[in-house]
Design a protein around this motif. Sequence first.
Motif, PDB file in Angstrom:
ATOM      1  N   VAL A   1      44.317  37.018  43.728  1.00 11.35           N
ATOM      2  CA  VAL A   1      43.954  36.652  42.359  1.00 11.35           C
ATOM      3  C   VAL A   1      42.625  35.907  42.449  1.00 11.35           C
ATOM      4  O   VAL A   1      42.444  35.061  43.323  1.00 11.35           O
ATOM      5  N   ARG A   2      41.698  36.230  41.553  1.00 13.98           N
ATOM      6  CA  ARG A   2      40.382  35.584  41.607  1.00 13.98           C
ATOM      7  C   ARG A   2      40.045  34.955  40.258  1.00 13.98           C
ATOM      8  O   ARG A   2      40.161  35.607  39.220  1.00 13.98           O
ATOM      9  N   LEU A   3      39.672  33.684  40.306  1.00  9.44           N
ATOM     10  CA  LEU A   3      39.246  32.996  39.079  1.00  9.44           C
ATOM     11  C   LEU A   3      37.748  32.765  39.164  1.00  9.44           C
ATOM     12  O   LEU A   3      37.231  32.414  40.223  1.00  9.44           O
ATOM     13  N   THR A   4      37.058  32.969  38.062  1.00  7.44           N
ATOM     14  CA  THR A   4      35.611  32.736  38.043  1.00  7.44           C
ATOM     15  C   THR A   4      35.285  31.732  36.935  1.00  7.44           C
ATOM     16  O   THR A   4      35.629  31.953  35.770  1.00  7.44           O
ATOM     17  N   ALA A   5      34.652  30.629  37.306  1.00  2.33           N
ATOM     18  CA  ALA A   5      34.263  29.607  36.322  1.00  2.33           C
ATOM     19  C   ALA A   5      32.997  30.061  35.595  1.00  2.33           C
ATOM     20  O   ALA A   5      32.281  30.948  36.088  1.00  2.33           O
ATOM     21  N   PRO A   6      32.683  29.454  34.426  1.00  4.55           N
ATOM     22  CA  PRO A   6      31.484  29.849  33.681  1.00  4.55           C
ATOM     23  C   PRO A   6      30.199  29.742  34.517  1.00  4.55           C
ATOM     24  O   PRO A   6      29.261  30.513  34.343  1.00  4.55           O
ATOM     25  N   ASP A   7      30.166  28.815  35.491  1.00  6.98           N
ATOM     26  CA  ASP A   7      28.956  28.679  36.326  1.00  6.98           C
ATOM     27  C   ASP A   7      28.957  29.650  37.514  1.00  6.98           C
ATOM     28  O   ASP A   7      28.095  29.583  38.382  1.00  6.98           O
TER      29      ASP A   7
ATOM     30  N   GLN B   1      43.512  37.495  30.285  1.00 10.55           N
ATOM     31  CA  GLN B   1      43.146  38.478  31.295  1.00 10.55           C
ATOM     32  C   GLN B   1      42.904  37.781  32.623  1.00 10.55           C
ATOM     33  O   GLN B   1      42.326  36.683  32.668  1.00 10.55           O
ATOM     34  N   VAL B   2      43.377  38.402  33.694  1.00 10.20           N
ATOM     35  CA  VAL B   2      43.172  37.823  35.034  1.00 10.20           C
ATOM     36  C   VAL B   2      42.736  38.924  35.994  1.00 10.20           C
ATOM     37  O   VAL B   2      43.141  40.083  35.854  1.00 10.20           O
ATOM     38  N   GLU B   3      41.892  38.498  36.950  1.00 10.35           N
ATOM     39  CA  GLU B   3      41.346  39.477  37.891  1.00 10.35           C
ATOM     40  C   GLU B   3      42.195  39.518  39.158  1.00 10.35           C
ATOM     41  O   GLU B   3      42.428  38.467  39.786  1.00 10.35           O
TER      42      GLU B   3
END
Length: 240
Positions: free
Chosen positions: A51-57, A102-104
């Motif tokens: 599972v990958r989370l991406t922050a706005p930055d 939604q999640v990647e």
Amino acid sequence: MDRLTPVEQRAPGHWQVGTVGAVKPETPRVKSFSIELPMWMPHLPGQHYDVRLTAPDGYRAQRSYSVASSPLDEGRIELTIDRLEDGEVSPYFHDVVVEGDQVEVRGPFTSYFVWRGEAPVLLVGGGSGVVPLMAMLRHRRRTMPELPMRLVYSVRTAEDVIYHGELGDETVLTFTREPPPGWSGHTGRINAALVSEAAPEPGTAFVCGSNGFVETASALLLEVGFDPARVRTERFGPTG
Ligand SMILES: Cc1cc2nc3c(=O)[nH]c(=O)nc-3n(C[C@H](O)[C@H](O)[C@H](O)COP(=O)(O)OP(=O)(O)OC[C@H]3O[C@@H](n4cnc5c(N)ncnc54)[C@H](O)[C@@H]3O)c2cc1C
């Protein structure tokens, strides 16, 4: 020759955006998330997704989570996540993710810690280590309910029992901190007597939990006569 067959496009390893369906609280710190996948492919019980989370930055954090559901649940996977107080990814799932988000994800991965129908089979789980074992239990119930499969499940207290409504006669629980009132079953850490009771005959074993739990439990299995080649282990975290 056209190499982009539909099968190749669905091969594991490609990131895809899943949609969160039902979110089910399992215990005060564990939740299950049903995730619908546009490029779903059947997994083997025991496999995991990243599972990958991406922050706005642009900062990214990636973790692995075992699939809890049976591969017969087409088009979706269930992930069960234990909230670690000082964690990055697990608190995000608990505190932020809701139905419709939604999640990647990408997967399924691992070819070693998978159940392919071997029997008899002993599952040994500590805490959230029960998650991939649940995929095996659920799949066995739906495909070969007669196949001998037992689960030995170590939890701290009654409120920490994940999937408690689904555990049946095949499960032997032990409470390491505080058993529920009136409990006459096992207490304390998993020991040789408990393993021998659950698995009178050694067969294939799957052991999953923290590093310390997996070390102790797999040593016990060898002590009671399991063949090291038939003891498969999965370690979830750095602590014992
Ligand atoms: C193959 C595989 C399958 C996994 N399946 C599951 C699953 O089904 N459900 C699930 O809840 N987790 C599972 N994990 C663990 C998961 O990948 C993360 O490590 C966990 O959710 C912590 O991530 P975090 O970002 O919240 O914490 P982090 O920010 O990574 O860590 C926070 C703190 O907790 C410690 N820590 C990290 N992981 C653990 C852990 N597992 N136990 C105790 N302390 C830890 C770290 O050392 C750090 O001090 C699996 C791990 C692997 C390798």
